[in-house]
Scaffold this motif. Structure first.
Motif, PDB file in Angstrom:
ATOM      1  N   UNK A  81       1.045  -1.146  -8.163  1.00 17.34           N
ATOM      2  CA  UNK A  81       0.026  -1.230  -9.213  1.00 17.34           C
ATOM      3  C   UNK A  81       0.393  -0.816 -10.409  1.00 17.34           C
ATOM      4  N   UNK A  82       0.243  -1.496 -11.453  1.00 16.14           N
ATOM      5  CA  UNK A  82       1.155  -1.309 -12.783  1.00 16.14           C
ATOM      6  C   UNK A  82       0.525   0.011 -13.513  1.00 16.14           C
ATOM      7  N   UNK A  83      -0.629   0.505 -13.131  1.00 13.84           N
ATOM      8  CA  UNK A  83      -0.930   2.015 -13.734  1.00 13.84           C
ATOM      9  C   UNK A  83      -0.199   3.039 -13.170  1.00 13.84           C
ATOM     10  N   UNK A  84      -0.221   2.957 -11.653  1.00 14.70           N
ATOM     11  CA  UNK A  84       0.744   3.968 -11.167  1.00 14.70           C
ATOM     12  C   UNK A  84       1.975   3.940 -11.659  1.00 14.70           C
ATOM     13  N   UNK A 113      -1.797  -7.586  -7.019  1.00 12.56           N
ATOM     14  CA  UNK A 113      -1.628  -6.029  -6.897  1.00 12.56           C
ATOM     15  C   UNK A 113      -2.627  -5.674  -5.629  1.00 12.56           C
ATOM     16  N   UNK A 132       1.674   7.229  -6.289  1.00 10.69           N
ATOM     17  CA  UNK A 132       0.437   8.116  -6.439  1.00 10.69           C
ATOM     18  C   UNK A 132       0.508   9.320  -5.976  1.00 10.69           C
ATOM     19  N   UNK A 186      -4.082  -4.809  -2.340  1.00 11.84           N
ATOM     20  CA  UNK A 186      -3.460  -4.183  -1.017  1.00 11.84           C
ATOM     21  C   UNK A 186      -4.243  -4.654   0.064  1.00 11.84           C
ATOM     22  N   UNK A 229       2.359   2.089  -3.397  1.00  8.86           N
ATOM     23  CA  UNK A 229       1.341   2.493  -4.206  1.00  8.86           C
ATOM     24  C   UNK A 229       1.259   4.146  -3.950  1.00  8.86           C
ATOM     25  N   UNK A 230       1.003   4.571  -2.583  1.00 12.81           N
ATOM     26  CA  UNK A 230       0.899   5.630  -2.117  1.00 12.81           C
ATOM     27  C   UNK A 230       2.208   6.749  -2.473  1.00 12.81           C
ATOM     28  N   UNK A 247       0.835  -1.079   0.003  1.00 18.19           N
ATOM     29  CA  UNK A 247       0.049  -0.134  -0.106  1.00 18.19           C
ATOM     30  C   UNK A 247       0.757   1.473  -0.062  1.00 18.19           C
TER      31      UNK A 247
END
Lengths: 287, 119
Positions: B78-81, B117, B11, B119, B7-8, B4
Protein backbone atom coordinates in the motif's frame (compact mmCIF):
# COMPACT_ATOMS: atom_id res chain seq x y z
CA UNK A 1 -36.46 17.37 16.01
CA UNK A 2 -32.85 18.46 15.57
CA UNK A 3 -31.95 21.30 13.25
CA UNK A 4 -29.21 20.94 10.67
CA UNK A 5 -27.46 24.25 11.18
CA UNK A 6 -24.85 23.77 8.46
CA UNK A 7 -23.41 21.22 6.07
CA UNK A 8 -19.70 21.66 5.48
CA UNK A 9 -17.31 19.87 3.15
CA UNK A 10 -13.61 20.49 2.85
CA UNK A 11 -10.23 19.02 2.29
CA UNK A 12 -8.17 18.13 5.37
CA UNK A 13 -4.62 19.13 4.66
CA UNK A 14 -2.52 18.01 7.64
CA UNK A 15 0.09 20.70 6.91
CA UNK A 16 -2.29 23.55 7.76
CA UNK A 17 -1.65 23.45 11.49
CA UNK A 18 2.11 23.75 11.07
CA UNK A 19 1.87 26.28 8.23
CA UNK A 20 -0.55 28.54 10.07
CA UNK A 21 1.43 28.56 13.30
CA UNK A 22 4.90 28.90 11.75
CA UNK A 23 6.76 32.18 12.11
CA UNK A 24 9.75 33.86 10.54
CA UNK A 25 11.69 31.89 7.96
CA UNK A 26 9.67 28.77 8.75
CA UNK A 27 6.43 30.36 7.58
CA UNK A 28 5.65 29.27 4.01
CA UNK A 29 4.78 31.96 1.45
CA UNK A 30 1.21 30.71 1.03
CA UNK A 31 0.44 30.63 4.78
CA UNK A 32 -1.19 34.07 5.09
CA UNK A 33 -3.59 33.52 2.19
CA UNK A 34 -4.39 30.05 3.51
CA UNK A 35 -5.18 31.47 6.96
CA UNK A 36 -7.40 34.17 5.43
CA UNK A 37 -9.42 31.59 3.53
CA UNK A 38 -9.71 29.32 6.56
CA UNK A 39 -10.77 32.23 8.77
CA UNK A 40 -13.60 33.08 6.36
CA UNK A 41 -14.54 29.41 6.13
CA UNK A 42 -14.56 29.11 9.94
CA UNK A 43 -16.99 31.98 10.17
CA UNK A 44 -19.51 30.00 8.11
CA UNK A 45 -19.67 27.44 10.92
CA UNK A 46 -19.54 29.95 13.76
CA UNK A 47 -22.47 31.86 12.25
CA UNK A 48 -24.55 28.67 12.22
CA UNK A 49 -24.30 28.38 16.05
CA UNK A 50 -23.94 24.60 16.18
CA UNK A 51 -24.31 22.57 19.36
CA UNK A 52 -23.06 19.25 17.96
CA UNK A 53 -20.75 18.25 15.11
CA UNK A 54 -21.18 15.10 13.04
CA UNK A 55 -17.72 14.58 11.57
CA UNK A 56 -17.23 12.42 8.46
CA UNK A 57 -13.67 11.35 7.76
CA UNK A 58 -11.47 8.40 6.98
CA UNK A 59 -8.96 6.64 9.17
CA UNK A 60 -5.52 6.57 7.55
CA UNK A 61 -4.49 3.11 8.78
CA UNK A 62 -4.22 4.46 12.28
CA UNK A 63 -6.88 2.55 14.13
CA UNK A 64 -8.63 0.56 11.43
CA UNK A 65 -6.63 -2.19 9.81
CA UNK A 66 -6.89 -4.90 7.18
CA UNK A 67 -7.61 -7.61 9.73
CA UNK A 68 -11.08 -6.26 10.34
CA UNK A 69 -11.86 -3.33 8.05
CA UNK A 70 -15.29 -1.69 8.26
CA UNK A 71 -16.66 0.19 5.25
CA UNK A 72 -18.62 2.68 7.38
CA UNK A 73 -18.10 3.06 11.12
CA UNK A 74 -19.77 5.29 13.71
CA UNK A 75 -17.94 6.23 16.88
CA UNK A 76 -19.95 5.79 20.06
CA UNK A 77 -17.89 6.90 23.01
CA UNK A 78 -18.11 9.62 25.67
CA UNK A 79 -14.68 10.97 24.67
CA UNK A 80 -12.24 10.58 21.80
CA UNK A 81 -8.51 10.82 22.11
CA UNK A 82 -7.11 12.24 18.95
CA UNK A 83 -4.09 12.22 16.70
CA UNK A 84 -1.42 9.59 16.60
CA UNK A 85 2.31 9.48 17.15
CA UNK A 86 3.00 9.33 13.41
CA UNK A 87 0.81 12.41 12.78
CA UNK A 88 2.66 14.32 15.48
CA UNK A 89 5.88 13.09 13.86
CA UNK A 90 5.06 14.14 10.29
CA UNK A 91 2.66 17.05 10.67
CA UNK A 92 3.33 18.39 14.15
CA UNK A 93 -0.29 17.79 15.13
CA UNK A 94 -1.06 18.09 18.85
CA UNK A 95 -2.71 15.47 20.99
CA UNK A 96 -6.39 16.36 21.47
CA UNK A 97 -9.38 15.20 23.49
CA UNK A 98 -12.88 15.68 22.08
CA UNK A 99 -16.21 15.06 23.76
CA UNK A 100 -18.61 12.58 22.22
CA UNK A 101 -22.39 12.88 21.77
CA UNK A 102 -23.45 9.33 22.54
CA UNK A 103 -27.19 9.88 22.15
CA UNK A 104 -26.75 11.04 18.56
CA UNK A 105 -24.27 8.21 17.90
CA UNK A 106 -26.87 5.71 19.12
CA UNK A 107 -29.57 7.32 17.02
CA UNK A 108 -27.43 7.26 13.87
CA UNK A 109 -26.53 3.62 14.46
CA UNK A 110 -30.11 2.48 15.07
CA UNK A 111 -31.65 4.49 12.27
CA UNK A 112 -28.77 3.78 9.91
CA UNK A 113 -29.09 0.03 10.41
CA UNK A 114 -32.84 0.30 9.91
CA UNK A 115 -32.20 2.22 6.69
CA UNK A 116 -30.15 -0.62 5.22
CA UNK A 117 -26.61 0.52 6.08
CA UNK A 118 -24.67 -2.15 7.97
CA UNK A 119 -22.79 0.34 10.10
CA UNK A 120 -19.93 -0.80 12.32
CA UNK A 121 -19.41 0.93 15.64
CA UNK A 122 -16.57 1.49 18.05
CA UNK A 123 -16.55 2.29 21.75
CA UNK A 124 -12.78 2.69 21.59
CA UNK A 125 -12.11 4.98 18.67
CA UNK A 126 -9.02 7.12 18.60
CA UNK A 127 -9.51 9.62 15.83
CA UNK A 128 -6.99 10.97 13.37
CA UNK A 129 -6.35 14.06 11.27
CA UNK A 130 -9.33 13.53 8.96
CA UNK A 131 -11.47 14.62 11.91
CA UNK A 132 -9.06 16.80 13.82
CA UNK A 133 -7.96 18.91 10.84
CA UNK A 134 -11.49 20.29 10.36
CA UNK A 135 -11.66 20.88 14.11
CA UNK A 136 -8.40 22.84 13.90
CA UNK A 137 -9.61 24.86 10.92
CA UNK A 138 -13.30 25.28 11.74
CA UNK A 139 -13.60 25.02 15.52
CA UNK A 140 -10.18 25.40 17.09
CA UNK A 141 -11.77 25.76 20.54
CA UNK A 142 -12.66 22.05 20.17
CA UNK A 143 -15.52 22.71 22.58
CA UNK A 144 -18.41 20.92 20.88
CA UNK A 145 -19.34 17.25 21.23
CA UNK A 146 -18.85 15.17 18.12
CA UNK A 147 -20.06 12.03 16.41
CA UNK A 148 -17.26 10.68 14.20
CA UNK A 149 -18.21 8.64 11.13
CA UNK A 150 -15.41 6.88 9.30
CA UNK A 151 -15.58 5.68 5.69
CA UNK A 152 -13.22 3.35 3.87
CA UNK A 153 -11.64 5.21 0.96
CA UNK A 154 -8.30 3.52 1.43
CA UNK A 155 -8.35 -0.27 1.52
CA UNK A 156 -9.82 -2.08 -1.50
CA UNK A 157 -12.46 -3.33 -1.98
CA UNK A 158 -14.20 0.01 -1.43
CA UNK A 159 -17.92 0.80 -1.55
CA UNK A 160 -18.92 2.37 -4.86
CA UNK A 161 -19.40 6.16 -5.21
CA UNK A 162 -23.19 5.88 -5.29
CA UNK A 163 -23.14 4.24 -1.86
CA UNK A 164 -21.36 7.27 -0.42
CA UNK A 165 -24.04 9.56 -1.85
CA UNK A 166 -26.77 7.32 -0.47
CA UNK A 167 -25.18 7.28 2.98
CA UNK A 168 -24.98 11.07 2.91
CA UNK A 169 -28.66 11.31 2.05
CA UNK A 170 -29.47 8.90 4.88
CA UNK A 171 -27.34 10.80 7.40
CA UNK A 172 -29.22 13.97 6.52
CA UNK A 173 -32.59 12.30 7.16
CA UNK A 174 -31.37 10.52 10.30
CA UNK A 175 -29.99 13.67 11.89
CA UNK A 176 -33.18 15.57 11.06
CA UNK A 177 -35.19 12.81 12.76
CA UNK A 178 -33.15 12.97 15.98
CA UNK A 179 -35.54 13.92 18.78
CA UNK A 180 -33.52 16.83 20.12
CA UNK A 181 -33.67 20.61 20.22
CA UNK A 182 -29.98 20.83 19.38
CA UNK A 183 -28.42 22.38 16.28
CA UNK A 184 -26.24 19.92 14.40
CA UNK A 185 -23.57 20.77 11.85
CA UNK A 186 -22.50 17.93 9.57
CA UNK A 187 -18.86 18.34 8.57
CA UNK A 188 -17.02 16.03 6.18
CA UNK A 189 -13.58 16.06 4.65
CA UNK A 190 -12.16 14.34 1.59
CA UNK A 191 -9.74 14.91 -1.23
CA UNK A 192 -9.66 16.28 -4.71
CA UNK A 193 -6.99 14.78 -6.96
CA UNK A 194 -4.22 13.36 -4.83
CA UNK A 195 -1.27 11.03 -5.22
CA UNK A 196 0.50 9.45 -2.25
CA UNK A 197 3.46 7.12 -2.55
CA UNK A 198 3.39 7.24 -6.37
CA UNK A 199 5.26 9.00 -9.18
CA UNK A 200 2.93 12.02 -9.31
CA UNK A 201 3.14 12.96 -5.64
CA UNK A 202 4.16 16.35 -4.24
CA UNK A 203 3.97 18.22 -7.53
CA UNK A 204 3.45 22.00 -7.79
CA UNK A 205 -0.32 21.41 -7.99
CA UNK A 206 -2.64 18.50 -7.44
CA UNK A 207 -1.87 15.74 -9.95
CA UNK A 208 -4.98 16.50 -12.06
CA UNK A 209 -6.08 20.18 -12.07
CA UNK A 210 -8.69 19.40 -14.73
CA UNK A 211 -10.38 16.89 -12.43
CA UNK A 212 -10.14 19.38 -9.55
CA UNK A 213 -11.94 22.07 -11.55
CA UNK A 214 -14.72 19.69 -12.53
CA UNK A 215 -15.03 18.36 -8.99
CA UNK A 216 -15.31 21.84 -7.48
CA UNK A 217 -18.05 22.65 -9.99
CA UNK A 218 -19.98 19.45 -9.20
CA UNK A 219 -19.84 20.12 -5.47
CA UNK A 220 -20.58 23.85 -5.67
CA UNK A 221 -23.67 23.27 -7.80
CA UNK A 222 -24.82 20.04 -6.14
CA UNK A 223 -24.60 18.24 -9.47
CA UNK A 224 -24.72 14.72 -8.09
CA UNK A 225 -26.08 13.31 -11.32
CA UNK A 226 -23.17 14.44 -13.48
CA UNK A 227 -20.67 13.55 -10.80
CA UNK A 228 -22.01 10.01 -10.55
CA UNK A 229 -22.07 9.75 -14.35
CA UNK A 230 -18.36 10.58 -14.60
CA UNK A 231 -16.92 8.99 -11.48
CA UNK A 232 -16.42 5.28 -10.85
CA UNK A 233 -14.16 3.30 -8.57
CA UNK A 234 -11.98 2.56 -11.58
CA UNK A 235 -11.92 6.10 -12.96
CA UNK A 236 -10.85 7.60 -9.63
CA UNK A 237 -7.39 6.08 -10.04
CA UNK A 238 -6.67 8.38 -12.98
CA UNK A 239 -6.54 11.73 -11.12
CA UNK A 240 -4.14 10.22 -8.57
CA UNK A 241 -3.86 7.03 -6.59
CA UNK A 242 -5.39 8.56 -3.42
CA UNK A 243 -8.28 10.34 -5.15
CA UNK A 244 -10.82 7.85 -3.83
CA UNK A 245 -11.05 10.23 -0.88
CA UNK A 246 -13.21 12.28 -3.24
CA UNK A 247 -16.02 9.90 -2.33
CA UNK A 248 -16.24 11.61 1.07
CA UNK A 249 -17.01 14.82 -0.84
CA UNK A 250 -19.69 12.85 -2.68
CA UNK A 251 -21.10 11.74 0.66
CA UNK A 252 -21.33 15.38 1.68
CA UNK A 253 -23.08 16.21 -1.61
CA UNK A 254 -25.63 13.61 -0.54
CA UNK A 255 -26.02 15.34 2.82
CA UNK A 256 -26.44 18.74 1.16
CA UNK A 257 -28.94 17.43 -1.39
CA UNK A 258 -29.10 17.12 -5.17
CA UNK A 259 -29.14 20.43 -6.99
CA UNK A 260 -28.41 22.36 -3.83
CA UNK A 261 -25.87 25.12 -4.52
CA UNK A 262 -23.34 25.77 -1.81
CA UNK A 263 -23.66 29.06 0.04
CA UNK A 264 -19.89 29.37 0.47
CA UNK A 265 -17.37 28.14 -2.11
CA UNK A 266 -13.66 28.73 -1.97
CA UNK A 267 -10.47 26.97 -2.97
CA UNK A 268 -6.73 27.37 -2.78
CA UNK A 269 -4.34 25.86 -5.28
CA UNK A 270 -1.55 24.54 -3.12
CA UNK A 271 1.34 22.28 -3.98
CA UNK A 272 0.50 18.58 -3.69
CA UNK A 273 -3.29 19.04 -3.77
CA UNK A 274 -5.97 21.68 -4.19
CA UNK A 275 -7.77 22.84 -1.08
CA UNK A 276 -11.54 23.34 -1.37
CA UNK A 277 -14.15 24.62 1.06
CA UNK A 278 -17.95 24.44 0.83
CA UNK A 279 -20.79 25.38 3.20
CA UNK A 280 -24.54 24.89 2.80
CA UNK A 281 -27.26 26.21 5.10
CA UNK A 282 -30.28 23.89 4.74
CA UNK A 283 -32.43 26.16 6.88
CA UNK A 284 -31.34 29.46 5.43
CA UNK A 285 -28.25 31.63 5.65
CA UNK A 286 -27.72 32.82 9.25
CA UNK A 287 -28.60 36.46 9.80
CA UNK B 1 -1.77 -13.46 0.21
CA UNK B 2 1.58 -12.30 1.59
CA UNK B 3 0.96 -8.76 0.30
CA UNK B 4 -1.12 -8.45 3.43
CA UNK B 5 1.89 -9.32 5.56
CA UNK B 6 4.06 -6.72 3.80
CA UNK B 7 1.44 -4.09 4.58
CA UNK B 8 1.20 -5.36 8.15
CA UNK B 9 4.96 -4.97 8.56
CA UNK B 10 4.88 -1.39 7.25
CA UNK B 11 1.85 -0.56 9.41
CA UNK B 12 3.29 -2.14 12.54
CA UNK B 13 6.62 -0.38 12.24
CA UNK B 14 5.17 3.01 11.27
CA UNK B 15 3.10 3.28 14.47
CA UNK B 16 5.96 2.48 16.86
CA UNK B 17 8.76 5.03 17.29
CA UNK B 18 11.25 2.44 18.53
CA UNK B 19 10.58 0.17 15.58
CA UNK B 20 10.96 3.06 13.13
CA UNK B 21 14.47 3.67 14.43
CA UNK B 22 15.29 -0.02 14.56
CA UNK B 23 14.16 -0.55 10.96
CA UNK B 24 16.12 2.49 9.78
CA UNK B 25 19.34 1.36 11.47
CA UNK B 26 19.10 -2.38 10.97
CA UNK B 27 16.63 -3.21 8.20
CA UNK B 28 17.47 -6.83 7.48
CA UNK B 29 17.71 -7.85 11.10
CA UNK B 30 14.47 -6.07 11.93
CA UNK B 31 12.60 -7.78 9.07
CA UNK B 32 13.87 -11.22 10.07
CA UNK B 33 13.06 -10.63 13.75
CA UNK B 34 9.63 -9.26 12.95
CA UNK B 35 8.74 -12.17 10.66
CA UNK B 36 9.87 -14.69 13.27
CA UNK B 37 8.46 -13.03 16.37
CA UNK B 38 5.69 -10.62 15.43
CA UNK B 39 4.23 -11.45 12.04
CA UNK B 40 1.78 -14.07 13.12
CA UNK B 41 0.27 -12.49 16.21
CA UNK B 42 -3.48 -12.39 15.77
CA UNK B 43 -5.66 -9.50 16.96
CA UNK B 44 -5.41 -9.14 20.73
CA UNK B 45 -4.83 -12.85 21.34
CA UNK B 46 -2.20 -14.68 23.35
CA UNK B 47 0.62 -16.52 21.53
CA UNK B 48 -1.27 -19.78 21.31
CA UNK B 49 -3.63 -18.20 18.79
CA UNK B 50 -0.88 -17.15 16.35
CA UNK B 51 -1.35 -17.74 12.65
CA UNK B 52 0.51 -20.83 11.43
CA UNK B 53 0.85 -19.88 7.76
CA UNK B 54 1.66 -16.20 7.16
CA UNK B 55 5.15 -15.55 5.76
CA UNK B 56 6.87 -13.27 3.21
CA UNK B 57 7.91 -14.38 -0.24
CA UNK B 58 11.63 -14.08 -0.90
CA UNK B 59 11.05 -10.98 -3.06
CA UNK B 60 9.01 -9.30 -0.37
CA UNK B 61 11.51 -10.09 2.37
CA UNK B 62 14.38 -8.75 0.24
CA UNK B 63 12.50 -5.57 -0.70
CA UNK B 64 11.79 -4.84 2.96
CA UNK B 65 15.32 -5.79 4.04
CA UNK B 66 16.88 -3.39 1.53
CA UNK B 67 14.49 -0.44 2.04
CA UNK B 68 13.59 -0.81 -1.64
CA UNK B 69 10.47 1.31 -1.96
CA UNK B 70 10.40 0.92 -5.75
CA UNK B 71 10.24 -2.86 -5.41
CA UNK B 72 7.59 -2.56 -2.72
CA UNK B 73 5.49 -0.40 -5.05
CA UNK B 74 5.86 -3.02 -7.80
CA UNK B 75 4.80 -5.74 -5.37
CA UNK B 76 1.61 -3.87 -4.53
CA UNK B 77 2.47 -2.69 -1.03
CA UNK B 78 0.00 0.00 0.00
CA UNK B 79 1.73 3.20 -1.17
CA UNK B 80 0.49 5.29 1.76
CA UNK B 81 2.10 2.91 4.22
CA UNK B 82 5.41 2.81 2.37
CA UNK B 83 5.48 6.59 1.96
CA UNK B 84 4.69 7.53 5.53
CA UNK B 85 7.18 5.08 7.02
CA UNK B 86 9.96 6.01 4.62
CA UNK B 87 9.38 9.73 5.27
CA UNK B 88 9.76 8.95 8.96
CA UNK B 89 13.07 7.24 8.35
CA UNK B 90 14.68 9.40 5.69
CA UNK B 91 13.14 12.88 5.46
CA UNK B 92 15.45 13.99 8.26
CA UNK B 93 18.44 13.56 5.94
CA UNK B 94 17.11 15.96 3.28
CA UNK B 95 15.81 19.48 2.71
CA UNK B 96 12.12 20.40 2.72
CA UNK B 97 10.12 18.00 0.47
CA UNK B 98 13.38 16.92 -1.19
CA UNK B 99 12.96 13.33 -0.06
CA UNK B 100 9.28 13.13 -1.02
CA UNK B 101 9.95 14.41 -4.53
CA UNK B 102 12.89 12.05 -5.02
CA UNK B 103 10.71 9.20 -3.76
CA UNK B 104 8.18 10.00 -6.50
CA UNK B 105 10.86 10.48 -9.16
CA UNK B 106 12.22 6.98 -8.55
CA UNK B 107 8.77 5.66 -9.45
CA UNK B 108 8.55 7.63 -12.71
CA UNK B 109 8.72 4.50 -14.87
CA UNK B 110 5.37 3.33 -13.53
CA UNK B 111 2.29 4.36 -15.47
CA UNK B 112 -1.38 3.70 -14.93
CA UNK B 113 -2.66 1.26 -13.96
CA UNK B 114 -0.31 1.00 -11.00
CA UNK B 115 0.25 -2.42 -9.42
CA UNK B 116 -2.79 -3.80 -7.64
CA UNK B 117 -2.82 -3.01 -3.90
CA UNK B 118 -5.84 -5.12 -2.95
CA UNK B 119 -5.07 -7.65 -0.22
Amino acid sequence: MATIAAVIASTHHPFYYRASTATGEDRPPFADEWVRKITAFRQTLTAARPDVLVMVGSDHFHQLWLDNMPQFLVGKAPFYDANWYNEEREFGLPKMLLKGQEDLSAHILRAGLDSGFDLAFSNELRIDHSVTCPIITLRPEADLPIVPIYTNIFAPPLPRPKRFVQLGQAIREIVESWPSHLRVAIVGTGHLSLELGGPRQFGPHGPDPEFDAKAVEWIATGDIERCLAEVTLDSLHSPGNATHGFMDFMLMMGVAGAGRKADHVDSLDLFHTMEAYFTWYPNGVPA
Amino acid sequence: MSRYLVDKFLYTVDRDPDLVERYRAEPRGTVLWWEAERANSVLNCHGGEASTWLRFTDDEREALATHDHVALFALGAHPFLTLTLFIAMFERDHGPLEYQKAFGARLAHFSMPYPDIAT
